[in-house]
Write a protein that holds these residues in place. Structure first.
Motif, PDB file in Angstrom:
ATOM      1  N   ARG A 181      32.583  46.327  44.229  1.00 38.01           N
ATOM      2  CA  ARG A 181      33.999  45.968  44.087  1.00 38.01           C
ATOM      3  C   ARG A 181      34.339  45.423  42.705  1.00 38.01           C
ATOM      4  O   ARG A 181      35.496  45.192  42.390  1.00 38.01           O
ATOM      5  N   GLY A 182      33.318  45.112  41.929  1.00 39.29           N
ATOM      6  CA  GLY A 182      33.564  44.538  40.616  1.00 39.29           C
ATOM      7  C   GLY A 182      33.844  43.044  40.676  1.00 39.29           C
ATOM      8  O   GLY A 182      34.516  42.489  39.808  1.00 39.29           O
ATOM      9  N   HIS A 183      33.272  42.396  41.690  1.00 42.58           N
ATOM     10  CA  HIS A 183      33.543  40.966  41.888  1.00 42.58           C
ATOM     11  C   HIS A 183      32.560  40.099  41.100  1.00 42.58           C
ATOM     12  O   HIS A 183      31.345  40.248  41.230  1.00 42.58           O
ATOM     13  N   VAL A 184      33.115  39.197  40.305  1.00 39.34           N
ATOM     14  CA  VAL A 184      32.283  38.212  39.604  1.00 39.34           C
ATOM     15  C   VAL A 184      32.269  36.947  40.469  1.00 39.34           C
ATOM     16  O   VAL A 184      33.302  36.302  40.648  1.00 39.34           O
ATOM     17  N   PRO A 185      31.122  36.595  41.045  1.00 37.75           N
ATOM     18  CA  PRO A 185      31.057  35.407  41.917  1.00 37.75           C
ATOM     19  C   PRO A 185      31.541  34.152  41.182  1.00 37.75           C
ATOM     20  O   PRO A 185      31.317  33.999  39.969  1.00 37.75           O
ATOM     21  N   ASP A 186      32.181  33.273  41.932  1.00 37.64           N
ATOM     22  CA  ASP A 186      32.885  32.135  41.330  1.00 37.64           C
ATOM     23  C   ASP A 186      32.045  31.335  40.337  1.00 37.64           C
ATOM     24  O   ASP A 186      32.498  31.031  39.239  1.00 37.64           O
ATOM     25  N   LEU A 187      30.828  30.973  40.739  1.00 30.95           N
ATOM     26  CA  LEU A 187      30.031  30.087  39.886  1.00 30.95           C
ATOM     27  C   LEU A 187      29.471  30.803  38.658  1.00 30.95           C
ATOM     28  O   LEU A 187      28.909  30.167  37.774  1.00 30.95           O
ATOM     29  N   LEU A 188      29.603  32.130  38.619  1.00 29.02           N
ATOM     30  CA  LEU A 188      29.120  32.877  37.453  1.00 29.02           C
ATOM     31  C   LEU A 188      30.255  33.135  36.459  1.00 29.02           C
ATOM     32  O   LEU A 188      30.096  33.879  35.499  1.00 29.02           O
ATOM     33  N   ARG A 189      31.388  32.500  36.691  1.00 27.51           N
ATOM     34  CA  ARG A 189      32.510  32.623  35.760  1.00 27.51           C
ATOM     35  C   ARG A 189      32.448  31.469  34.765  1.00 27.51           C
ATOM     36  O   ARG A 189      31.990  30.383  35.091  1.00 27.51           O
ATOM     37  N   GLY A 190      32.872  31.712  33.556  1.00 27.07           N
ATOM     38  CA  GLY A 190      32.995  30.615  32.598  1.00 27.07           C
ATOM     39  C   GLY A 190      31.721  30.280  31.855  1.00 27.07           C
ATOM     40  O   GLY A 190      31.665  29.277  31.147  1.00 27.07           O
ATOM     41  N   GLY A 191      30.660  31.108  31.987  1.00 27.07           N
ATOM     42  CA  GLY A 191      29.441  30.875  31.207  1.00 27.07           C
ATOM     43  C   GLY A 191      29.643  31.350  29.771  1.00 27.07           C
ATOM     44  O   GLY A 191      30.703  31.888  29.416  1.00 27.07           O
ATOM     45  N   THR A 192      28.642  31.145  28.925  1.00 25.44           N
ATOM     46  CA  THR A 192      28.767  31.639  27.551  1.00 25.44           C
ATOM     47  C   THR A 192      28.776  33.170  27.581  1.00 25.44           C
ATOM     48  O   THR A 192      28.134  33.785  28.448  1.00 25.44           O
ATOM     49  N   PRO A 193      29.509  33.806  26.642  1.00 25.17           N
ATOM     50  CA  PRO A 193      29.586  35.271  26.666  1.00 25.17           C
ATOM     51  C   PRO A 193      28.191  35.903  26.634  1.00 25.17           C
ATOM     52  O   PRO A 193      27.340  35.503  25.834  1.00 25.17           O
ATOM     53  N   GLY A 194      27.961  36.845  27.532  1.00 23.51           N
ATOM     54  CA  GLY A 194      26.662  37.516  27.603  1.00 23.51           C
ATOM     55  C   GLY A 194      25.694  36.855  28.561  1.00 23.51           C
ATOM     56  O   GLY A 194      24.653  37.425  28.881  1.00 23.51           O
ATOM     57  N   SER A 195      26.018  35.662  29.052  1.00 27.16           N
ATOM     58  CA  SER A 195      25.103  35.018  30.008  1.00 27.16           C
ATOM     59  C   SER A 195      25.201  35.694  31.376  1.00 27.16           C
ATOM     60  O   SER A 195      24.284  35.600  32.182  1.00 27.16           O
ATOM     61  N   VAL A 196      26.330  36.370  31.607  1.00 25.70           N
ATOM     62  CA  VAL A 196      26.514  37.098  32.870  1.00 25.70           C
ATOM     63  C   VAL A 196      27.000  38.503  32.551  1.00 25.70           C
ATOM     64  O   VAL A 196      27.938  38.687  31.768  1.00 25.70           O
ATOM     65  N   LEU A 197      26.333  39.488  33.115  1.00 26.07           N
ATOM     66  CA  LEU A 197      26.760  40.887  33.004  1.00 26.07           C
ATOM     67  C   LEU A 197      27.088  41.371  34.412  1.00 26.07           C
ATOM     68  O   LEU A 197      26.503  40.892  35.389  1.00 26.07           O
ATOM     69  N   LEU A 198      27.993  42.308  34.483  1.00 23.49           N
ATOM     70  CA  LEU A 198      28.343  42.888  35.776  1.00 23.49           C
ATOM     71  C   LEU A 198      28.055  44.379  35.733  1.00 23.49           C
ATOM     72  O   LEU A 198      28.458  45.060  34.781  1.00 23.49           O
ATOM     73  N   ALA A 199      27.363  44.881  36.762  1.00 24.97           N
ATOM     74  CA  ALA A 199      27.155  46.323  36.920  1.00 24.97           C
ATOM     75  C   ALA A 199      28.034  46.782  38.066  1.00 24.97           C
ATOM     76  O   ALA A 199      27.914  46.276  39.185  1.00 24.97           O
TER      77      ALA A 199
END
Ligand SMILES: NC(=O)c1ccc[n+]([C@@H]2O[C@H](COP(=O)([O-])OP(=O)(O)OC[C@H]3O[C@@H](n4cnc5c(N)ncnc54)[C@H](OP(=O)(O)O)[C@@H]3O)[C@@H](O)[C@H]2O)c1
Length: 234
Positions: free
Chosen positions: A93-111
């Protein structure tokens, strides 16, 4: 920890040596289960079935990884937050889980895939360069492995969950499964470490450790089972 089955190593070999990956790139999955096959306990999370020795290996495997791969369902339930290496979330669905939002750019990637309903929101949250659109209707998991390797993320540790593990196996993308079997029975209704349509993947035992009744195994997927075994292309 006692080595019950293992490669010919110095008896004093440490965990980093025991768990060294034999190739690069390499995708390892790490899961925990009870003796009656439950992947969760009464809390509905793996935290209610794992134990101290499982946590030691869990942290060791994290330290050996370039990136952590996780299904969005697990990230939501287990409360994943950014860590000291990239977290790659897989979400149809392209969902970014709540706690994975707001990290430094590149700390979280979404496939995700092109049909994802939350694609625009994900790009806004993570930045276009950190959203990998792989396939139209489904996430092409072998392609994900390839794209991450192109970014220098070759040693991948997947921490589940059961649906993602099943899909990775069906796609022939898993090189190794690490599983901890804790000496408990929980009954009840719980997921197994794989969930979804059937797969049949032969494994070869590479390492078996024991500590206070807990078994910690390392199995490699037979070479003939790597490569696409199901049409998983988008
Ligand atoms: N025992 C263990 O070692 C262990 C490990 C991990 C998790 N768990 C437990 O397992 C439970 C969660 O199970 P689960 O099967 O729902 O976890 P999961 O596989 O992490 O989550 C399923 C969700 O992840 C996304 N996803 C998974 N596979 C995908 C694929 N091939 N392509 C695109 N998206 C994909 C989808 O997210 P969207 O809905 O966003 O599209 C899907 O709804 C929790 O209770 C957790 O505590 C146990």
């Amino acid at each position: 920890m006692k080595v019950l089955v293992g490669p010919d190593l110095d008896p004093g070999a440490d965990l980093a040596e025991l768990y060294a990956a034999p190739a690069d790139p390499w995708l390892r999955v790490n899961m925990v289960e009870t003796l009656d096959g439950a992947a969760t306990g009464e809390s509905g999370r793996s935290g209610s079935i794992n134990n101290a020795v499982d946590k030691v290996v869990y942290h060791q495997l994290r330290s050996l990884a370039d990136a952590i791969l996780v299904g969005a369902g697990t990230a939501r339930v287990e409360g994943y937050a950014p860590v000291d290496r990239p977290t790659v979330v897989v979400s149809r669905r392209g969902h970014v889980p709540d706690l994975l939002r707001g990290g430094t750019p590149g700390s979280v990637l979404l496939a995700t895939c092109a049909s994802a309903e939350l694609l625009d929101e994900a790009s806004g949250l993570l930045g276009d360069e950190h959203v990998l659109v792989l396939g139209s209707q489904r996430v092409d998991l072998p392609l994900l492995k390839q794209r991450l390797a192109e970014r220098g993320l070759t040693q991948l540790l997947c921490e589940g969950g059961p649906h993602l593990l099943r899909d990775l196996l069906a796609a022939g993308a898993v090189d190794e499964l690490c599983a901890t079997i804790v000496p408990r029975l929980v009954g009840g209704e719980h997921p197994r470490i794989t969930q979804g349509p059937p797969v049949d993947v032969p494994l070869q035992l590479h390492l078996l450790l024991e500590h206070a009744g807990t078994l910690l195994g390392r199995w490699t997927v037979s070479p003939e089972s790597r490569g696409v075994t199901e049409d998983v292309r988008g």
